[in-house]
Design a protein around this motif. Structure first.
Motif, mmCIF file in Angstrom:
data_model
loop_
_atom_site.group_PDB
_atom_site.id
_atom_site.type_symbol
_atom_site.label_atom_id
_atom_site.label_comp_id
_atom_site.label_asym_id
_atom_site.label_seq_id
_atom_site.Cartn_x
_atom_site.Cartn_y
_atom_site.Cartn_z
ATOM 1 N N ASP A 75 16.174 8.299 20.708
ATOM 2 C CA ASP A 75 17.272 7.338 20.704
ATOM 3 C C ASP A 75 16.741 5.917 20.578
ATOM 4 O O ASP A 75 17.212 5.134 19.755
ATOM 5 C CB ASP A 75 18.145 7.497 21.953
ATOM 6 N N LEU A 76 15.743 5.573 21.389
ATOM 7 C CA LEU A 76 15.156 4.224 21.307
ATOM 8 C C LEU A 76 14.402 4.028 20.006
ATOM 9 O O LEU A 76 14.467 2.955 19.402
ATOM 10 C CB LEU A 76 14.206 3.977 22.481
ATOM 11 N N SER A 77 13.699 5.054 19.578
ATOM 12 C CA SER A 77 12.922 4.955 18.344
ATOM 13 C C SER A 77 13.822 4.684 17.140
ATOM 14 O O SER A 77 13.503 3.838 16.292
ATOM 15 C CB SER A 77 12.131 6.246 18.138
ATOM 16 N N ALA A 78 14.946 5.349 17.084
ATOM 17 C CA ALA A 78 15.887 5.143 15.968
ATOM 18 C C ALA A 78 16.472 3.734 16.013
ATOM 19 O O ALA A 78 16.564 3.054 14.981
ATOM 20 C CB ALA A 78 16.996 6.191 16.011
ATOM 21 N N ARG A 79 16.855 3.274 17.201
ATOM 22 C CA ARG A 79 17.394 1.913 17.339
ATOM 23 C C ARG A 79 16.340 0.877 16.958
ATOM 24 O O ARG A 79 16.639 -0.107 16.278
ATOM 25 C CB ARG A 79 17.867 1.687 18.772
ATOM 26 N N HIS A 80 15.108 1.107 17.401
ATOM 27 C CA HIS A 80 13.997 0.197 17.106
ATOM 28 C C HIS A 80 13.761 0.108 15.601
ATOM 29 O O HIS A 80 13.640 -0.985 15.040
ATOM 30 C CB HIS A 80 12.744 0.692 17.842
ATOM 31 N N ALA A 81 13.715 1.257 14.939
ATOM 32 C CA ALA A 81 13.477 1.287 13.491
ATOM 33 C C ALA A 81 14.602 0.598 12.721
ATOM 34 O O ALA A 81 14.339 -0.176 11.791
ATOM 35 C CB ALA A 81 13.310 2.734 13.020
ATOM 36 N N ALA A 98 20.176 -7.780 14.396
ATOM 37 C CA ALA A 98 18.953 -6.968 14.449
ATOM 38 C C ALA A 98 17.985 -7.521 15.484
ATOM 39 O O ALA A 98 17.367 -6.759 16.236
ATOM 40 C CB ALA A 98 18.295 -6.904 13.073
ATOM 41 N N LEU A 99 17.854 -8.829 15.537
ATOM 42 C CA LEU A 99 16.976 -9.454 16.525
ATOM 43 C C LEU A 99 17.470 -9.188 17.939
ATOM 44 O O LEU A 99 16.691 -8.854 18.837
ATOM 45 C CB LEU A 99 16.865 -10.953 16.266
ATOM 46 N N ARG A 100 18.780 -9.288 18.142
ATOM 47 C CA ARG A 100 19.356 -8.981 19.470
ATOM 48 C C ARG A 100 19.110 -7.521 19.839
ATOM 49 O O ARG A 100 18.752 -7.211 20.973
ATOM 50 C CB ARG A 100 20.854 -9.279 19.482
ATOM 51 N N GLU A 101 19.315 -6.623 18.884
ATOM 52 C CA GLU A 101 19.116 -5.199 19.148
ATOM 53 C C GLU A 101 17.648 -4.888 19.428
ATOM 54 O O GLU A 101 17.328 -4.128 20.334
ATOM 55 C CB GLU A 101 19.637 -4.359 17.970
ATOM 56 N N LEU A 102 16.755 -5.486 18.663
ATOM 57 C CA LEU A 102 15.327 -5.273 18.897
ATOM 58 C C LEU A 102 14.946 -5.740 20.303
ATOM 59 O O LEU A 102 14.234 -5.044 21.032
ATOM 60 C CB LEU A 102 14.496 -6.004 17.842
ATOM 61 N N SER A 103 15.440 -6.889 20.696
ATOM 62 C CA SER A 103 15.186 -7.405 22.033
ATOM 63 C C SER A 103 15.744 -6.467 23.095
ATOM 64 O O SER A 103 15.094 -6.200 24.116
ATOM 65 C CB SER A 103 15.794 -8.803 22.165
ATOM 66 N N ALA A 104 16.935 -5.932 22.875
ATOM 67 C CA ALA A 104 17.554 -5.004 23.828
ATOM 68 C C ALA A 104 16.733 -3.723 23.961
ATOM 69 O O ALA A 104 16.547 -3.208 25.068
ATOM 70 C CB ALA A 104 18.977 -4.679 23.391
ATOM 71 N N VAL A 105 16.230 -3.213 22.850
ATOM 72 C CA VAL A 105 15.402 -2.000 22.878
ATOM 73 C C VAL A 105 14.111 -2.261 23.657
ATOM 74 O O VAL A 105 13.713 -1.459 24.513
ATOM 75 C CB VAL A 105 15.092 -1.505 21.445
ATOM 76 N N LEU A 106 13.463 -3.378 23.360
ATOM 77 C CA LEU A 106 12.210 -3.708 24.060
ATOM 78 C C LEU A 106 12.460 -3.899 25.555
ATOM 79 O O LEU A 106 11.669 -3.427 26.387
ATOM 80 C CB LEU A 106 11.575 -4.953 23.451
ATOM 81 N N ASP A 107 13.555 -4.548 25.908
ATOM 82 C CA ASP A 107 13.896 -4.741 27.321
ATOM 83 C C ASP A 107 14.161 -3.407 28.015
ATOM 84 O O ASP A 107 13.690 -3.177 29.130
ATOM 85 C CB ASP A 107 15.123 -5.647 27.476
ATOM 86 N N GLU A 108 14.930 -2.542 27.365
ATOM 87 C CA GLU A 108 15.232 -1.239 27.951
ATOM 88 C C GLU A 108 13.961 -0.423 28.171
ATOM 89 O O GLU A 108 13.783 0.193 29.226
ATOM 90 C CB GLU A 108 16.204 -0.475 27.046
#
Length: 115
Positions: A75-81, A98-108
């Protein structure tokens, strides 16, 4: 253990925060990055000696624990990609999202490994 997992399921258990455990997990979830991991480890240990501080080693552990957390969870890998793929989008709204989502994935992922 199969490396093929359903969406949302973990490919490997979360590794302990030791170089050996992190390396073993990376070898399963993203073996192409093993050289990068070793080079960063060598650099972190050299800085630790130079600075007489464990902070570079601690940063190395957290960085790789975070990256492995992303790679081991589809799930995280797909969001990150998806987020990384849209960072350079011509549409500024898409790129910002995309930048917000990348930040959210890294934070999670970081929260999970510090947990």
């Amino acid at each position: 253990m199969s490396t093929q997992a359903d969406h949302g399921r973990e490919l490997v258990p979360r590794p302990e925060h030791t170089p050996e455990a992190l390396r073993a997990a990376l070898a399963v979830v993203d073996p192409g990055r093993l050289g990068e991991m070793q080079a960063m480890k060598d650099e972190a240990f050299a800085k630790a000696v130079e600075w007489q501080s464990l902070s570079p080693v601690q940063s190395w552990v957290l960085t790789w624990a975070r990256d492995i957390e992303i790679a081991r969870r589809p799930d995280l890998s797909a969001r990150h990609a998806r987020a990384k793929g849209n960072l350079e989008d011509e549409d500024p709204v898409t790129a910002r999202e995309a930048l917000r989502e990348l930040s959210a994935v890294l934070d999670e992922a970081m929260k999970a490994v510090r947990g």
